[in-house]
Scaffold this active site. Sequence first.
Site, PDB file in Angstrom:
ATOM      1  N   HIS A 117      -6.540   4.864  -0.125  1.00 11.65           N
ATOM      2  CA  HIS A 117      -7.705   4.430  -0.912  1.00 11.65           C
ATOM      3  C   HIS A 117      -7.979   2.967  -0.607  1.00 11.65           C
ATOM      4  CE1 HIS A 117      -7.441   8.083  -3.476  1.00 11.65           C
ATOM      5  NE2 HIS A 117      -6.181   8.015  -3.067  1.00 11.65           N
TER       6      HIS A 117
ATOM      7  N   LYS B  29     -12.813  16.153   0.896  1.00 12.27           N
ATOM      8  CA  LYS B  29     -11.719  16.117  -0.069  1.00 12.27           C
ATOM      9  C   LYS B  29     -12.042  16.957  -1.291  1.00 12.27           C
ATOM     10  CE  LYS B  29      -7.942  14.698  -2.078  1.00 12.27           C
ATOM     11  NZ  LYS B  29      -7.215  13.449  -2.197  1.00 12.27           N
TER      12      LYS B  29
ATOM     13  N   HIS C 249      -6.267  17.775  -3.135  1.00 12.12           N
ATOM     14  CA  HIS C 249      -5.389  17.271  -4.200  1.00 12.12           C
ATOM     15  C   HIS C 249      -4.950  18.518  -4.965  1.00 12.12           C
ATOM     16  CE1 HIS C 249      -4.057  14.161  -7.219  1.00 12.12           C
ATOM     17  NE2 HIS C 249      -3.847  15.310  -7.844  1.00 12.12           N
TER      18      HIS C 249
ATOM     19  N   HIS D 179      -0.311  14.604  -0.205  1.00 12.37           N
ATOM     20  CA  HIS D 179       0.763  13.975  -0.998  1.00 12.37           C
ATOM     21  C   HIS D 179       1.604  14.987  -1.764  1.00 12.37           C
ATOM     22  CE1 HIS D 179      -2.425  14.360  -3.963  1.00 12.37           C
ATOM     23  NE2 HIS D 179      -3.054  13.275  -3.585  1.00 12.37           N
TER      24      HIS D 179
HETATM   25  O1  DOR Z   1      -1.871   8.059  -7.802  1.00  7.93           O
HETATM   26  C1  DOR Z   1      -2.983   8.322  -7.390  1.00  7.93           C
HETATM   27  N1  DOR Z   1      -3.936   7.360  -7.282  1.00  7.93           N
HETATM   28  N2  DOR Z   1      -3.262   9.571  -7.055  1.00  7.93           N
HETATM   29  C2  DOR Z   1      -4.505   9.949  -6.721  1.00  7.93           C
HETATM   30  O2  DOR Z   1      -4.690  11.122  -6.475  1.00  7.93           O
HETATM   31  C3  DOR Z   1      -5.615   8.991  -6.737  1.00  7.93           C
HETATM   32  C4  DOR Z   1      -5.150   7.611  -6.603  1.00  7.93           C
HETATM   33  C5  DOR Z   1      -6.211   6.588  -6.969  1.00  7.93           C
HETATM   34  O3  DOR Z   1      -7.350   6.725  -6.540  1.00  7.93           O
HETATM   35  O4  DOR Z   1      -5.873   5.649  -7.671  1.00  7.93           O
HETATM   36 ZN    ZN Z   2      -4.965   9.662  -2.874  1.00  5.81          ZN
END
Ligand code: DOR
Ligand code: ZN
Length: 354
Positions: free
Chosen positions: A15, A99, A136, A174
Amino acid sequence: MRTLTIHTPDDWHLHFRDGDMLLETVPATARCFRRAIAMPNLVPPVTNTQLALEYKARILSAVPEGVTNFEPLVTLYLTNDTTPEEIEKASNAGIVASKLYPAGATTNSDAAVKGIKSLYPVFEAMQKTGMLLLIHGEVTENHIDIFDREKAFIDAYLNDIVSDFPELKVVFEHITTKDASDFVKAQSSFVAATITPQHLLLNRNDLLVGGVKPHNYCLPVLKRNIHQQALQETVASGSPKFFLGTDSAPHEKHKKESACGCAGCYSAWSAIELYAQIFDDLGAIDKLEGFASHYGPDFYGLPRNQTTITLEEKEWTVPDVIALPNVKSSNQSLADEDAIVPFFAGQPLRWKLA
Ligand code: DOR
Ligand code: ZN
């Protein structure tokens, strides 16, 4: 001093966020990865080709001078309004993946998919164009325990998706459980998974024993140690179905250290070093290159990088805090709004990018 030279790795899940945050996250990733799959859960989300290409341009404008070959791979955020035509358009524009977030599963996923089966025409178009489906994989029903949500997703949705679309390339993102790792191993070569450093290094005790550790909180949440061990055995086996995806996900300090803290571990500045330490501790340092640099591009159908990076065995400490770009005043102490606590903050690592 031991050194390790491997083909330049890529990060197949992270991200970057948007705006000024790009000036922090893009250099951090471009220091050691050549490509990065950029998640689309922005506000508002990246739901079509035009938004994705605009986002790519913003990421590129944050690449530091002197870095010439960094390539962000932007993705589409699927919603119930995504059409097969949009998939075709995106694919023609060079967007390699979309996604799937079940609505409400994680950060900025409220606008995402409700009723996964209604997306089957979209999956059909993805299978046809060769676009990858990144998932996800957690159910969101309130009555399902948070620690069981990944397994429940396999049973409720993923089994059907992979059997209904046998030639759709699916990345189970993940993964956190033995169930997910066993599932992926049992599937055809069209199904793979990414694994984060935190799910290899930690288990739920590291989140909850001795006090809540908000900087170890991510989604899917850390699981019990038998799952951590299964993931470690999986990467040490050198299976090409599993590759690097950090899920590096920055949130400002005050949003993590809060009564309702955000999910996400910001690991970009230590990502390859964390993986090197884990593989080394597992006695599998010879398997790092496949995981970090080969199996991802092979699965995506993209060329492997031709350049190399070198890691040196040299102790250093992950910083306690990172100042965000454009902090107004330099002579006052850093406000929590202007800071990120990185994953593994204040802890020593044995490997360092040369
Ligand atoms: O821990 C996470 N943070 N898992 C996710 O799926 C999204 C991500 C985020 O965008 O902060
Ligand atoms: Zn992620």
